[in-house]
Every structure is written in C-alpha cells, then in structure tokens.
Scaffold this active site. Structure first.
Site, PDB file in Angstrom:
ATOM      1  N   HIS A 155       0.807  -1.221   0.000  1.00 29.19           N
ATOM      2  CA  HIS A 155       0.000   0.000   0.000  1.00 29.19           C
ATOM      3  C   HIS A 155       0.841   1.273   0.000  1.00 29.19           C
ATOM      4  O   HIS A 155       0.310   2.354   0.219  1.00 29.19           O
ATOM      5  CB  HIS A 155      -0.969  -0.010   1.188  1.00 29.19           C
ATOM      6  CG  HIS A 155      -1.888  -1.189   1.162  1.00 29.19           C
ATOM      7  ND1 HIS A 155      -1.672  -2.300   1.939  1.00 29.19           N
ATOM      8  CD2 HIS A 155      -2.982  -1.444   0.414  1.00 29.19           C
ATOM      9  CE1 HIS A 155      -2.625  -3.192   1.683  1.00 29.19           C
ATOM     10  NE2 HIS A 155      -3.422  -2.697   0.768  1.00 29.19           N
ATOM     11  N   GLY A 156       2.155   1.138  -0.189  1.00 25.42           N
ATOM     12  CA  GLY A 156       3.005   2.304  -0.396  1.00 25.42           C
ATOM     13  C   GLY A 156       3.493   3.041   0.834  1.00 25.42           C
ATOM     14  O   GLY A 156       3.754   4.234   0.769  1.00 25.42           O
TER      15      GLY A 156
END
Length: 190
Positions: A155-156
């Site tokens: 999810h970064g």
C-alpha cells in the site's frame, strides 16, 4: 447396668473412646478421594493449555551480526515473522537524528529505537504496521523507498533508515522487539 447401657449407646452411635465417630473417618476419606479424583481430571485439562516445546524454543532468537557491514541489513525469523537487523552508516544516523520529531507521525528518536552505545544497530520486526505486509529494503538491491529505509509494496508506506513511518497509510513505526546484546556480535531477541 446404667454404665453398660451408656457404653452400648455410644458404641452403637459409632463413637470410640476419644469421641471420633466412624462416620467422620468415612467423610474425611470420601472428601480426600474426591479431591484426588478432581485433580486427576483437572491436571490434564490445564497442562494441555501450556505452550509446546517448539513454541518455547521459538520464544527467543539469537542472531550473529558480526558479518553485517555499515549500510547492510539482514533478515532473520523471530516467532515466525521476519526480523530486520540493519547496521546504520554514520550518514544514516545523522539523517535520522536530523529529522524533526514534529514531522513524524509516530515520533521516536533513533536513540529511543536502539540500545545505548549501539545506535548503529537497528532491530525491527519486518512487518508493516498497516496491514502486515513485509516491507522491502532489508536485502541487497531491494527498493528502499523515498527515504532510504524500507518500502511496503502492498500500500506504499515509506519508512526512513530508523524504521519510522514517513509517508503512506501505516499508522506507526516498524515495531522494535525486546532484544539485548549478549556479546559484541550476538543479539538475543525475545
């Protein structure tokens, strides 16, 4: 004759010379037997809830860090989860100490996350605090994110070299487990 009648009455009631009745003995014996039987039933039920030997063996992990050079990181396993151990360079330490705590979502200094006198060794769990993915950045050639630490590809989330969350959805820094140096080159986690 009255004496014999009194003696016969006491003996028929089950009383002996010192006033203890046979029934008292039977009561004590029955309660003792019930107690022993209860223990025999409860002990296996309670003992089956104790951790098994393989779980107890996994409760601590020793890692030899003698081969880890400044700027390198290694992966180990602690309680079936990845463990990251990174030896920070002087530049990485300076960058981590220069970052203002007010800019951090979960404010912790590098000194809070390392052992006194061993600020160059960072030990963290390799599990992103967002949804439990394994961040990249511990192995050679992996993406380290925008801040040179760790990057969670799910999810970064971006972590700095001290494992602190800087950008992305992760709510907190990478967890620092309980650990201690058992020697200059060995760390015991757990």
């Amino acid at each position: 004759m009255a004496d014999t009648a009194a003696t016969a009455t006491h003996e028929t009631a089950g009383e002996t010379q010192d006033g203890i009745r046979r029934r008292d003995f039977l009561d004590i014996a029955a309660v003792s037997a019930a107690g022993i039987g209860g223990l025999a039933v409860v002990y296996p039920l309670v003992s089956q809830m104790a951790p098994s030997k393989d779980v107890l063996a996994a409760s601590t992990t020793e890692v030899d860090v003698s081969a880890v050079e400044p700027g390198q990181a290694i992966k180990a396993v602690f309680r079936k989860q990845p463990l990251f151990i990174r030896r920070l360079t002087a530049q990485e330490i300076a960058e981590a100490n220069a970052r203002p705590l007010s800019s951090l979502r979960d404010p912790e200094t590098l000194a809070d996350r390392t052992k006194e006198g061993r600020e160059d060794m960072l030990v963290t769990m390799g599990v992103c605090t967002h949804l439990g993915c394994v961040p990249l950045g511990a192995a050679e050639g992996e993406v380290k994110g925008e801040f040179g630490g760790y990057f969670c590809p799910c999810h970064g989330s971006h972590y700095d070299t001290a494992g602190r969350i800087i950008k992305g959805p992760a709510p907190t820094n990478l967890e620092v487990p309980e650990y201690e140096f058992t020697s200059d080159t060995v760390i015991q986690v757990g």
